[in-house]
Design an enzyme around this catalytic site. Structure first.
Site, PDB file in Angstrom:
ATOM      1  N   LYS A 149       0.369  46.739  40.356  1.00  0.00           N
ATOM      2  CA  LYS A 149      -1.093  46.791  40.265  1.00  0.00           C
ATOM      3  C   LYS A 149      -1.749  46.657  41.645  1.00  0.00           C
ATOM      4  O   LYS A 149      -2.946  46.428  41.740  1.00  0.00           O
ATOM      5  CB  LYS A 149      -1.588  45.665  39.348  1.00  0.00           C
ATOM      6  CG  LYS A 149      -0.990  45.723  37.945  1.00  0.00           C
ATOM      7  CD  LYS A 149      -1.460  44.537  37.121  1.00  0.00           C
ATOM      8  CE  LYS A 149      -0.541  44.285  35.960  1.00  0.00           C
ATOM      9  NZ  LYS A 149      -0.848  42.998  35.295  1.00  0.00           N
ATOM     10  N   ARG A 198      -2.093  34.197  26.356  1.00  0.00           N
ATOM     11  CA  ARG A 198      -2.786  35.480  26.260  1.00  0.00           C
ATOM     12  C   ARG A 198      -2.735  35.954  24.811  1.00  0.00           C
ATOM     13  O   ARG A 198      -1.824  35.604  24.069  1.00  0.00           O
ATOM     14  CB  ARG A 198      -2.108  36.554  27.138  1.00  0.00           C
ATOM     15  CG  ARG A 198      -1.689  36.109  28.521  1.00  0.00           C
ATOM     16  CD  ARG A 198      -2.806  36.182  29.536  1.00  0.00           C
ATOM     17  NE  ARG A 198      -3.452  37.475  29.616  1.00  0.00           N
ATOM     18  CZ  ARG A 198      -3.123  38.432  30.487  1.00  0.00           C
ATOM     19  NH1 ARG A 198      -2.115  38.247  31.305  1.00  0.00           N
ATOM     20  NH2 ARG A 198      -3.805  39.551  30.524  1.00  0.00           N
TER      21      ARG A 198
END
Ligand SMILES: [Zn+2]
Length: 279
Positions: free
Chosen positions: A59, A269
């Site tokens: 990323k 998450r």
């Protein structure tokens, strides 16, 4: 958080804009964006250098300079903003009225590239060599690289006792997937996100590999239509809901079996999945 397809779309759009340009000047408006490096370190390394190429690893965006490199990481919702000139930057950046939030700006020959993250999680760092960046050094196989083959993927799964969802989020084995595309890949592969990585049979591992590759390719297609314009801060994830099958669909029917999509917590998450057809 922008994941591999979003960052790849940024890199492809940015490349023709900045490649070959010389960095005339670096403005650091909010030094938190370069932490733990100092603003002067980033400015000293980049000023006067030319941008040799624009690449991506996981990323991270890499601006490879004729000497050294810059890494940009968007974290939760960092952005790139383009200004046509230094005058426009100085007029609009962080101005009280109609201002644009900018943390770091690179003045180039053809305009100004700004990096912005209102929440100040995103980072801009300067390195003499690629190997010096601990973030880059720790990355595993990039999920869009040609080295990411079914065989290599299986080799990474076998020694891991972590649940599949956590395994996919660890950037140290497979780099590039975040919460959205790991949920989507597991849905397409019909695999329970709680299963341990090592429990996958060869055929299941192949299915998951194929799902990851196709989910990322479809998402990239979506991210390039429309491509980022570095003006609209709402560009991230525009139109993505058209391709999502599990992520963010809690309580809605599974597009495969009709059962309700569920949300569970894994490693802090949210994981979205279908309890009936993901096994
Ligand atoms: Zn289902």
């Amino acid at each position: 958080m922008p994941e591999l397809p979003e960052v790849e779309a940024v890199v492809r759009t940015l490349r023709p804009l900045v490649q070959g340009q010389r960095i005339r000047c670096v403005h650091v408006f909010h030094p938190i964006a370069t932490k733990p490096q100092t603003a002067s370190r980033v400015a000293a390394l980049a000023t006067g250098r030319s941008i040799h190429s624009v690449d991506r690893k996981g990323k991270y965006v890499l601006l490879v300079l004729d000497r050294g490199l810059l890494t940009l990481h968007f974290r939760l919702d960092g952005q790139l903003v383009w200004f046509s000139s230094a005058a426009e930057l100085l007029e609009r950046a962080n101005a009280k009225e109609n201002g644009v939030h900018v943390d770091v700006a690179f003045e180039l020959g053809n305009g100004v590239l700004g990096f912005a993250d209102r929440r100040h999680f995103g980072r801009v760092h300067a390195w003499d060599r690629v190997e010096d960046s601990p973030g880059l050094a720790s990355l595993g196989l990039d999920a869009c690289s040609k080295e990411f083959t079914p065989t290599r993927f299986r080799e990474l799964l076998v020694p891991s006792v972590r649940p599949l969802k956590d395994f996919l989020l660890e950037q140290t084995r497979v780099a590039g997937l975040g919460n959205i595309y790991s949920c989507e890949s597991l849905w397409h592969a019909r695999l329970d996100p709680r299963r341990r990585a090592k429990s996958l049979k060869a055929e299941e591992a192949r299915r998951l590999h194929k799902a990851i590759v196709s989910v990322l390719a479809r998402a990239l297609e979506c991210c390039l239509n429309p491509a980022p314009d570095f003006c609209d801060s709402r560009w991230w994830f525009q139109g993505l809901e058209k391709i999502l099958r599990a992520y963010g669909r809690e309580g809605e029917p599974c597009r495969r079996c009709g059962a309700k999509i569920q949300r569970i917590e894994q490693g802090g998450r949210s994981t979205y999945w279908c309890r009936r057809c993901q096994r």
